[in-house]
Design an enzyme around this catalytic site. Structure first.
Site, PDB file in Angstrom:
ATOM      1  CG  HIS A 239     -11.954  -0.432   7.100  1.00  0.00           C
ATOM      2  ND1 HIS A 239     -12.593  -0.464   5.886  1.00  0.00           N
ATOM      3  CD2 HIS A 239     -10.753  -1.012   6.898  1.00  0.00           C
ATOM      4  CE1 HIS A 239     -11.810  -1.041   4.996  1.00  0.00           C
ATOM      5  NE2 HIS A 239     -10.687  -1.391   5.585  1.00  0.00           N
TER       6      HIS A 239
ATOM      7  CB  THR B 191      -1.783   0.526  10.098  1.00  0.00           C
ATOM      8  OG1 THR B 191      -0.646   1.079   9.445  1.00  0.00           O
ATOM      9  CG2 THR B 191      -1.424  -0.797  10.740  1.00  0.00           C
ATOM     10  CG  ASN B 192      -6.999  -2.718   8.296  1.00  0.00           C
ATOM     11  OD1 ASN B 192      -7.789  -1.818   8.533  1.00  0.00           O
ATOM     12  ND2 ASN B 192      -6.912  -3.320   7.118  1.00  0.00           N
TER      13      ASN B 192
ATOM     14  CG  ASP C 170       9.521  -0.768   5.639  1.00  0.00           C
ATOM     15  OD1 ASP C 170       8.395  -0.822   5.099  1.00  0.00           O
ATOM     16  OD2 ASP C 170       9.972  -1.676   6.384  1.00  0.00           O
TER      17      ASP C 170
ATOM     18  CB  VAL D  59      -0.950   0.025   1.221  1.00  0.00           C
ATOM     19  CG1 VAL D  59      -1.783   1.305   1.206  1.00  0.00           C
ATOM     20  CG2 VAL D  59      -1.867  -1.193   1.230  1.00  0.00           C
ATOM     21  N   GLY D  60       1.927   1.253   0.830  1.00  0.00           N
ATOM     22  CA  GLY D  60       2.776   2.443   0.949  1.00  0.00           C
ATOM     23  C   GLY D  60       3.484   2.774  -0.354  1.00  0.00           C
TER      24      GLY D  60
ATOM     25  NE  ARG E 117      -6.193 -13.399  12.700  1.00  0.00           N
ATOM     26  CZ  ARG E 117      -7.457 -13.698  12.637  1.00  0.00           C
ATOM     27  NH1 ARG E 117      -8.287 -12.914  11.981  1.00  0.00           N
ATOM     28  NH2 ARG E 117      -7.916 -14.780  13.212  1.00  0.00           N
TER      29      ARG E 117
ATOM     30  CG  ASN F 261      -0.610  -4.070  12.970  1.00  0.00           C
ATOM     31  OD1 ASN F 261       0.559  -4.465  12.909  1.00  0.00           O
ATOM     32  ND2 ASN F 261      -1.509  -4.377  12.060  1.00  0.00           N
TER      33      ASN F 261
HETATM   34  N1  LIG Z   1      -7.605   1.026   5.780  1.00  0.00           N
HETATM   35  C1  LIG Z   1      -7.771   0.239   4.731  1.00  0.00           C
HETATM   36  O1  LIG Z   1      -8.782   0.289   4.061  1.00  0.00           O
HETATM   37  C2  LIG Z   1      -6.662  -0.703   4.340  1.00  0.00           C
HETATM   38  C3  LIG Z   1      -6.607  -1.263   3.058  1.00  0.00           C
HETATM   39  C4  LIG Z   1      -5.537  -2.090   2.720  1.00  0.00           C
HETATM   40  C5  LIG Z   1      -4.558  -2.386   3.666  1.00  0.00           C
HETATM   41  N2  LIG Z   1      -4.670  -1.863   4.911  1.00  0.00           N
HETATM   42  C6  LIG Z   1      -3.660  -2.111   5.944  1.00  0.00           C
HETATM   43  O2  LIG Z   1      -2.481  -1.403   5.595  1.00  0.00           O
HETATM   44  C7  LIG Z   1      -1.360  -2.046   6.189  1.00  0.00           C
HETATM   45  C8  LIG Z   1      -0.277  -2.249   5.122  1.00  0.00           C
HETATM   46  O3  LIG Z   1      -0.704  -3.176   4.138  1.00  0.00           O
HETATM   47  P1  LIG Z   1       0.329  -3.654   3.016  1.00  0.00           P
HETATM   48  O4  LIG Z   1      -0.408  -4.543   2.098  1.00  0.00           O
HETATM   49  O5  LIG Z   1       1.076  -2.491   2.462  1.00  0.00           O
HETATM   50  O6  LIG Z   1       1.345  -4.521   3.919  1.00  0.00           O
HETATM   51  P2  LIG Z   1       2.855  -4.868   3.608  1.00  0.00           P
HETATM   52  O7  LIG Z   1       3.209  -6.013   4.504  1.00  0.00           O
HETATM   53  O8  LIG Z   1       3.088  -4.976   2.147  1.00  0.00           O
HETATM   54  O9  LIG Z   1       3.659  -3.561   4.131  1.00  0.00           O
HETATM   55  C9  LIG Z   1       3.770  -3.207   5.471  1.00  0.00           C
HETATM   56  C10 LIG Z   1       5.160  -2.579   5.651  1.00  0.00           C
HETATM   57  O10 LIG Z   1       5.248  -2.053   6.985  1.00  0.00           O
HETATM   58  C11 LIG Z   1       6.612  -2.205   7.372  1.00  0.00           C
HETATM   59  N3  LIG Z   1       6.760  -2.075   8.820  1.00  0.00           N
HETATM   60  C12 LIG Z   1       6.455  -2.964   9.811  1.00  0.00           C
HETATM   61  N4  LIG Z   1       6.793  -2.466  11.002  1.00  0.00           N
HETATM   62  C13 LIG Z   1       7.316  -1.229  10.792  1.00  0.00           C
HETATM   63  C14 LIG Z   1       7.815  -0.219  11.635  1.00  0.00           C
HETATM   64  N5  LIG Z   1       7.866  -0.381  12.960  1.00  0.00           N
HETATM   65  N6  LIG Z   1       8.256   0.922  11.075  1.00  0.00           N
HETATM   66  C15 LIG Z   1       8.228   1.110   9.728  1.00  0.00           C
HETATM   67  N7  LIG Z   1       7.754   0.174   8.875  1.00  0.00           N
HETATM   68  C16 LIG Z   1       7.299  -0.971   9.396  1.00  0.00           C
HETATM   69  C17 LIG Z   1       6.981  -3.587   6.861  1.00  0.00           C
HETATM   70  O11 LIG Z   1       8.394  -3.772   6.815  1.00  0.00           O
HETATM   71  C18 LIG Z   1       6.315  -3.583   5.490  1.00  0.00           C
HETATM   72  O12 LIG Z   1       7.207  -3.144   4.470  1.00  0.00           O
HETATM   73  C19 LIG Z   1      -1.898  -3.341   6.814  1.00  0.00           C
HETATM   74  O13 LIG Z   1      -2.159  -3.104   8.204  1.00  0.00           O
HETATM   75  C20 LIG Z   1      -3.210  -3.546   6.080  1.00  0.00           C
HETATM   76  O14 LIG Z   1      -4.128  -4.317   6.823  1.00  0.00           O
HETATM   77  C21 LIG Z   1      -5.693  -1.028   5.271  1.00  0.00           C
END
Ligand SMILES: NC(=O)c1ccc[n+]([C@@H]2O[C@H](COP(=O)([O-])OP(=O)(O)OC[C@H]3O[C@@H](n4cnc5c(N)ncnc54)[C@H](O)[C@@H]3O)[C@@H](O)[C@H]2O)c1
Length: 309
Positions: free
Chosen positions: A176, A120-121, A34, A14-15, A83, A96
């Site tokens: 959500h 983040t979820n 990250d 997502v990022g 998860r 989280n």
């Molecule tokens: N709000 C929404 O509608 C929605 C939609 C999609 C995803 N999400 C949530 O977004 C989050 C990210 O999803 P994703 O698919 O990109 O996951 P992803 O695993 O691809 O990316 C998460 C990143 O966070 C990094 N990370 C972990 N701990 C960290 C820290 N302490 N400091 C900095 N970086 C850190 C990891 O190294 C990883 O690169 C998840 O919690 C997901 O559930 C929310």
């Protein structure tokens, strides 16, 4: 005049996709952060090397050091764990929450005037953590969920009626999760409510598919979760803030009595501009809709009460 600066924390799916959209739109310089060394640096370099081909001048920088994020206008938080097998929902919530608390504290100290967008979820609970960790006023702590849920509803409405997604509009309120509240009588095609265009059972089916939208993608992908639509939705919020567009978008915000809810982050339509949440756009709910909203808020409260102190 200096360009706007957006920090995206979490250089995962997502990022990184959000950073790509911001860079390609020429909206702002992007700093990707990250915890994994090399990951944000590698993705930022790759993004910078796409610039000559696509034609943008925005800088993309990857880092593990929050000093590089100083002076950001917007901070997007996507860092977190998915998860894992054997991990309960409560374990994930605690993990989280720890991550969001740490990254928001570090980033807010570098950019005390920024607007936070939490992704983040579990989303609504993470907004509570971010509010406390940043010390920011509620106007500058927003959760991304409703834009994504609305986009999913619009996709299904357009597919069902064989019309352009551009002419659809959808309202999804509440937390959500599977208790979200799609408001069909405010969801339209060219201004006509879908309740006048579709039989009630089809409307219900589309609402249910929307509420299950995230899980539908996870079930297909098997590892990982949706990111193209979540990144596009996050981008829409960032754009409305940086360009002061005053879009009316559903966002998770801290309610103080609005929609009959006190002290909880829940999704409602919000006017988004350079001040972040500039106004909550209040709409009158029917008794059934209010009951569904209250149930959704209760589910959020349950999670918030489980947050570690
Ligand atoms: N709000 C929404 O509608 C929605 C939609 C999609 C995803 N999400 C949530 O977004 C989050 C990210 O999803 P994703 O698919 O990109 O996951 P992803 O695993 O691809 O990316 C998460 C990143 O966070 C990094 N990370 C972990 N701990 C960290 C820290 N302490 N400091 C900095 N970086 C850190 C990891 O190294 C990883 O690169 C998840 O919690 C997901 O559930 C929310």
């Amino acid at each position: 005049m200096a360009r706007n600066k957006v920090t995206v924390i979490g250089a995962g799916n997502v990022g990184a996709t959000t950073a790509q959209r911001i860079a390609e739109a020429g909206l702002a310089d992007v700093v990707l952060v990250d915890i994994v060394e090399g990951l944000p640096q590698g993705k930022a370099l790759d993004l910078a090397e796409a610039a000559p081909v696509i034609g943008y001048d925005m800088s993309a920088r990857g880092t593990n050091d929050y000093a590089d994020t100083a002076g950001s206008d917007v901070i997007v938080v996507t860092s977190g764990l998915a998860r894992q097998p054997g991990m309960s929902r409560d374990d994930l919530l605690a993990k989280n929450a720890g991550i969001v608390k740490a990254v928001v504290s570090a980033a807010a100290a570098q950019s005390p005037d920024a607007i936070l967008i939490i992704v983040t979820n579990p989303l609504d609970a993470m907004c509570h953590v971010a509010l406390a960790a940043s010390g920011f006023p509620r106007e500058r702590v927003l959760g991304m969920a409703g834009v994504l849920d609305g986009a999913r509803f619009r996709t299904f409405i357009a597919e069902e009626l064989g019309v352009s997604v551009e002419d659809t509009h959808a309202f999804v309120l509440g937390g959500h999760g599977d208790t979200m509240v799609p408001l069909s009588r405010y969801s339209t095609v060219a201004g006509v409510p879908i309740t006048e265009l579709l039989p009630a059972e089809r409307v219900t089916a589309l609402e249910q598919r929307t509420a299950n939208g995230g899980a539908e993608v996870v079930a297909l992908l098997k590892t990982g979760s949706a990111f193209y639509a979540p990144a596009a939705s996050t981008f829409e919020m960032v754009e409305s803030i940086l360009l002061d567009r005053k879009r009316v978008l559903p966002c998770a915000v801290l309610l103080h009595g609005e929609v009959g809810t006190e002290g909880l982050f829940v999704g409602v339509p919000v006017v988004l501009g350079s001040g972040g949440m500039e106004r909550i756009f209040e709409i009158t709910l029917t008794a059934d809709e209010q009951a569904a909203f209250d149930a959704s808020a209760a589910a959020v409260r349950e999670l918030v009460e489980k947050l570690p102190a």
